[in-house]
Design a protein around this motif. Structure first.
Motif, PDB file in Angstrom:
ATOM      1  N   TYR A 114       0.838  -1.328  -0.138  1.00  0.00           N
ATOM      2  CA  TYR A 114      -0.195  -0.094  -0.101  1.00  0.00           C
ATOM      3  C   TYR A 114       1.041   1.272  -0.117  1.00  0.00           C
ATOM      4  O   TYR A 114       0.490   2.364  -0.761  1.00  0.00           O
ATOM      5  CB  TYR A 114      -0.882   0.045   1.180  1.00  0.00           C
ATOM      6  CG  TYR A 114      -1.836   1.287   1.287  1.00  0.00           C
ATOM      7  CD1 TYR A 114      -2.874   1.521   0.602  1.00  0.00           C
ATOM      8  CD2 TYR A 114      -1.437   2.458   1.917  1.00  0.00           C
ATOM      9  CE1 TYR A 114      -3.856   2.549   0.730  1.00  0.00           C
ATOM     10  CE2 TYR A 114      -2.366   3.620   2.243  1.00  0.00           C
ATOM     11  CZ  TYR A 114      -3.381   3.618   1.573  1.00  0.00           C
ATOM     12  OH  TYR A 114      -3.940   4.655   1.737  1.00  0.00           O
ATOM     13  N   LYS A 115       1.791   1.194   0.629  1.00  0.00           N
ATOM     14  CA  LYS A 115       2.804   2.437   0.749  1.00  0.00           C
ATOM     15  C   LYS A 115       3.506   2.802  -0.174  1.00  0.00           C
ATOM     16  O   LYS A 115       3.794   3.846  -0.564  1.00  0.00           O
ATOM     17  CB  LYS A 115       3.619   2.132   2.129  1.00  0.00           C
ATOM     18  CG  LYS A 115       2.818   2.206   3.742  1.00  0.00           C
ATOM     19  CD  LYS A 115       3.869   1.961   4.688  1.00  0.00           C
ATOM     20  CE  LYS A 115       3.066   1.949   6.016  1.00  0.00           C
ATOM     21  NZ  LYS A 115       4.035   1.715   7.202  1.00  0.00           N
ATOM     22  N   LEU A 116       3.800   1.641  -0.982  1.00  0.00           N
ATOM     23  CA  LEU A 116       4.951   1.989  -2.294  1.00  0.00           C
ATOM     24  C   LEU A 116       4.132   1.809  -3.491  1.00  0.00           C
ATOM     25  O   LEU A 116       4.587   2.765  -4.437  1.00  0.00           O
ATOM     26  CB  LEU A 116       6.055   0.984  -2.159  1.00  0.00           C
ATOM     27  CG  LEU A 116       7.010   1.100  -1.005  1.00  0.00           C
ATOM     28  CD1 LEU A 116       8.061  -0.154  -1.041  1.00  0.00           C
ATOM     29  CD2 LEU A 116       7.684   2.370  -0.749  1.00  0.00           C
ATOM     30  N   LEU A 117       3.107   1.156  -3.602  1.00  0.00           N
ATOM     31  CA  LEU A 117       2.326   1.214  -4.718  1.00  0.00           C
ATOM     32  C   LEU A 117       0.922   1.395  -4.933  1.00  0.00           C
ATOM     33  O   LEU A 117       0.341   2.297  -5.707  1.00  0.00           O
ATOM     34  CB  LEU A 117       2.453  -0.278  -5.060  1.00  0.00           C
ATOM     35  CG  LEU A 117       2.292  -0.925  -6.569  1.00  0.00           C
ATOM     36  CD1 LEU A 117       3.207  -0.432  -7.384  1.00  0.00           C
ATOM     37  CD2 LEU A 117       2.020  -2.303  -6.734  1.00  0.00           C
ATOM     38  N   ASN A 118       0.047   1.066  -3.746  1.00  0.00           N
ATOM     39  CA  ASN A 118      -1.294   1.367  -3.901  1.00  0.00           C
ATOM     40  C   ASN A 118      -1.708   2.401  -2.849  1.00  0.00           C
ATOM     41  O   ASN A 118      -3.045   2.321  -2.495  1.00  0.00           O
ATOM     42  CB  ASN A 118      -2.096   0.150  -3.552  1.00  0.00           C
ATOM     43  CG  ASN A 118      -1.768  -1.095  -4.746  1.00  0.00           C
ATOM     44  OD1 ASN A 118      -1.659  -0.702  -5.925  1.00  0.00           O
ATOM     45  ND2 ASN A 118      -1.693  -2.396  -4.124  1.00  0.00           N
ATOM     46  N   HIS A 119      -0.825   3.542  -2.732  1.00  0.00           N
ATOM     47  CA  HIS A 119      -1.447   4.735  -1.645  1.00  0.00           C
ATOM     48  C   HIS A 119      -2.583   5.450  -2.224  1.00  0.00           C
ATOM     49  O   HIS A 119      -3.273   6.233  -1.345  1.00  0.00           O
ATOM     50  CB  HIS A 119      -0.085   5.664  -1.261  1.00  0.00           C
ATOM     51  CG  HIS A 119       0.429   6.115  -2.139  1.00  0.00           C
ATOM     52  ND1 HIS A 119       1.581   5.300  -3.073  1.00  0.00           N
ATOM     53  CD2 HIS A 119       0.402   7.118  -3.191  1.00  0.00           C
ATOM     54  CE1 HIS A 119       2.184   5.961  -4.070  1.00  0.00           C
ATOM     55  NE2 HIS A 119       1.249   7.026  -3.964  1.00  0.00           N
ATOM     56  N   HIS A 120      -2.854   5.455  -3.394  1.00  0.00           N
ATOM     57  CA  HIS A 120      -4.156   6.147  -3.839  1.00  0.00           C
ATOM     58  C   HIS A 120      -5.465   5.118  -4.152  1.00  0.00           C
ATOM     59  O   HIS A 120      -6.400   5.526  -4.536  1.00  0.00           O
ATOM     60  CB  HIS A 120      -3.721   6.659  -5.172  1.00  0.00           C
ATOM     61  CG  HIS A 120      -2.637   7.520  -5.314  1.00  0.00           C
ATOM     62  ND1 HIS A 120      -2.994   8.622  -4.546  1.00  0.00           N
ATOM     63  CD2 HIS A 120      -1.696   7.729  -6.190  1.00  0.00           C
ATOM     64  CE1 HIS A 120      -1.677   9.394  -4.825  1.00  0.00           C
ATOM     65  NE2 HIS A 120      -0.937   8.733  -5.628  1.00  0.00           N
TER      66      HIS A 120
END
Length: 400
Positions: A114-120
């Motif tokens: 989530y933090k590096l790839l899917n934070h949106h």
């Protein structure tokens, strides 16, 4: 009349008396000695496995085939890291209301993907990847139950031979290990090291290949056991040993080619060199040994053998070599079977193996040159298991 001397008459009487004693002894022994008993050879009759057990093995194998395809789709949709815990019982219940969904989403936000790839990512998007992984895990639990419960019932009813009892215990143990491998694979993608080093958030490709390879072995054990129970007693007569040996070797090659394919998937190596047969300007990529060669960008090179296993370019090259070798071996085996008499089942199996191999190579090349679309990549993974099925079938028909 001449009278015999006394000595002669006495000796004659003694001889008669001795004869009477001998006759009496013989009668005495016959009377008191029991008659000889006939030796009865009791042969152990091996308990035969009921046909329903064979159908159960085949159905279980079909379920494993299904979960391999679902697992591939889970990976291709990047859903595998959406559930960050492993609870055998509590994990069966998905979130049922908005508060539970928010709680689950917050858990996911704590990890690298989530933090590096899917934070949106939005909550509806999270629900999709959650259900993909949840469905995959639930299917795994269902397979475990379909193996253990019917197997225990068949055992209690005496439907299993001693050999099938051993196979049942082995397969049950492998299914349990498969669940453990699945969690270890997921756990490798939740490591803080990924966040610290700003790495691509994904599972370790070695754990991925172990998880896939274990599924292939379970499938092989199930299908082989089902064929063993259901197949006719008539076997191919006079099949050359070299053909049987080659069929075994080709099937092993199919398995190991699939393992190298898992490495390609785990490293996203299929997104490199989207052309065939060349890789850049030649058949061998220019960065084949990049990880093991000292350079300004690589001050700490790794060993050559680690480069072969961890360098995405080298991993894709290795998979290409394995695939071409396997296809060449299947073609050679098919040509050999055309020159020898085979049973009808063996002939059909050999032709099917050749046909599926052509389809699988076509799927592999198409997946590569089209930049790994989900539907083609999933079909290519299913094709590898289908090809293994044909190899298992051919091996079984060629048994003595």
């Amino acid at each position: 009349m001449q009278v015999k001397p006394f000595q002669h008459r006495f000796a004659s009487s003694l001889r008669q008396f001795d004869n009477k004693i001998v006759q009496f002894e013989h009668k005495w022994k016959r009377f008191f000695t029991p008659p000889p008993t006939a030796t009865i050879k009791v042969e152990h009759v091996e308990q035969k496995t009921k046909p329903i057990v064979g159908y159960w093995f085949m159905l279980s194998g079909a379920l494993v085939f299904t979960i391999v395809v679902v697992g591939g789709l889970t990976r291709l949709t990047e859903s595998g890291l959406s559930i960050t815990e492993w609870n055998v019982i509590r994990g069966m219940k998905p979130p049922l209301n908005e508060q539970e969904w928010e709680t689950e989403f917050e858990k996911y936000k704590q990890f690298p993907e989530y933090k590096l790839l899917n934070h949106h990512m939005t909550l509806p998007e999270f629900k999709f990847i959650f259900y993909m992984e949840w469905g995959h895990r639930m299917l795994g639990r269902f397979i475990g139950l379909t193996v253990i419960l019917p197997g225990a019932y068949f055992w209690s009813r005496g439907y299993l031979s001693s050999g099938m009892k051993t196979r049942f215990l082995l397969i049950s143990g492998m299914v349990g290990v498969q669940g453990l491998l699945g969690w270890l694979m997921v756990k490798s993608g939740l490591s803080d090291e990924i966040l610290e080093n700003k790495m691509v958030p994904r599972v370790n490709h070695f754990w991925l290949s172990a998880h896939l390879g274990s599924a292939f072995l379970i499938y092989t054990a199930m299908i082989s056991s089902g064929l063993h129970v259901l197949a006719s007693e008539a076997k191919t007569v006079g099949t050359p040993k070299r053909i049987r040996a080659m069929a075994h070797g080709i099937t092993a090659l199919i398995f190991f080619t699939a393992i190298t394919g898992a490495w390609v998937a785990g490293l996203d190596a299929g997104l490199l060199y989207n052309e065939f047969p060349y890789m850049g300007n030649g058949l061998v990529p220019s960065d084949m040994w990049a990880y093991s060669t000292p350079s300004a960008g690589n001050p700490n090179p790794i060993s050559w053998w680690r480069n072969l296993l961890e360098n995405p370019s080298a991993v894709q090259f290795n998979h290409r070599v394995m695939a071409v070798t396997t296809f060449t071996g299947i073609s050679a085996l098919w040509l050999m079977t055309r020159r020898v008499p085979l049973a009808r089942a063996s002939r059909i199996a050999a032709n099917s193996l050749m046909g599926v191999a052509i389809l699988q190579v076509s799927l592999g090349i198409s997946t590569l040159v089209l930049f790994v679309p989900t539907y083609l990549a999933a079909a290519h993974q299913a094709g590898s298991l289908t090809l293994l099925t044909m190899g298992i079938w051919l091996m079984h028909t060629l048994k003595k």
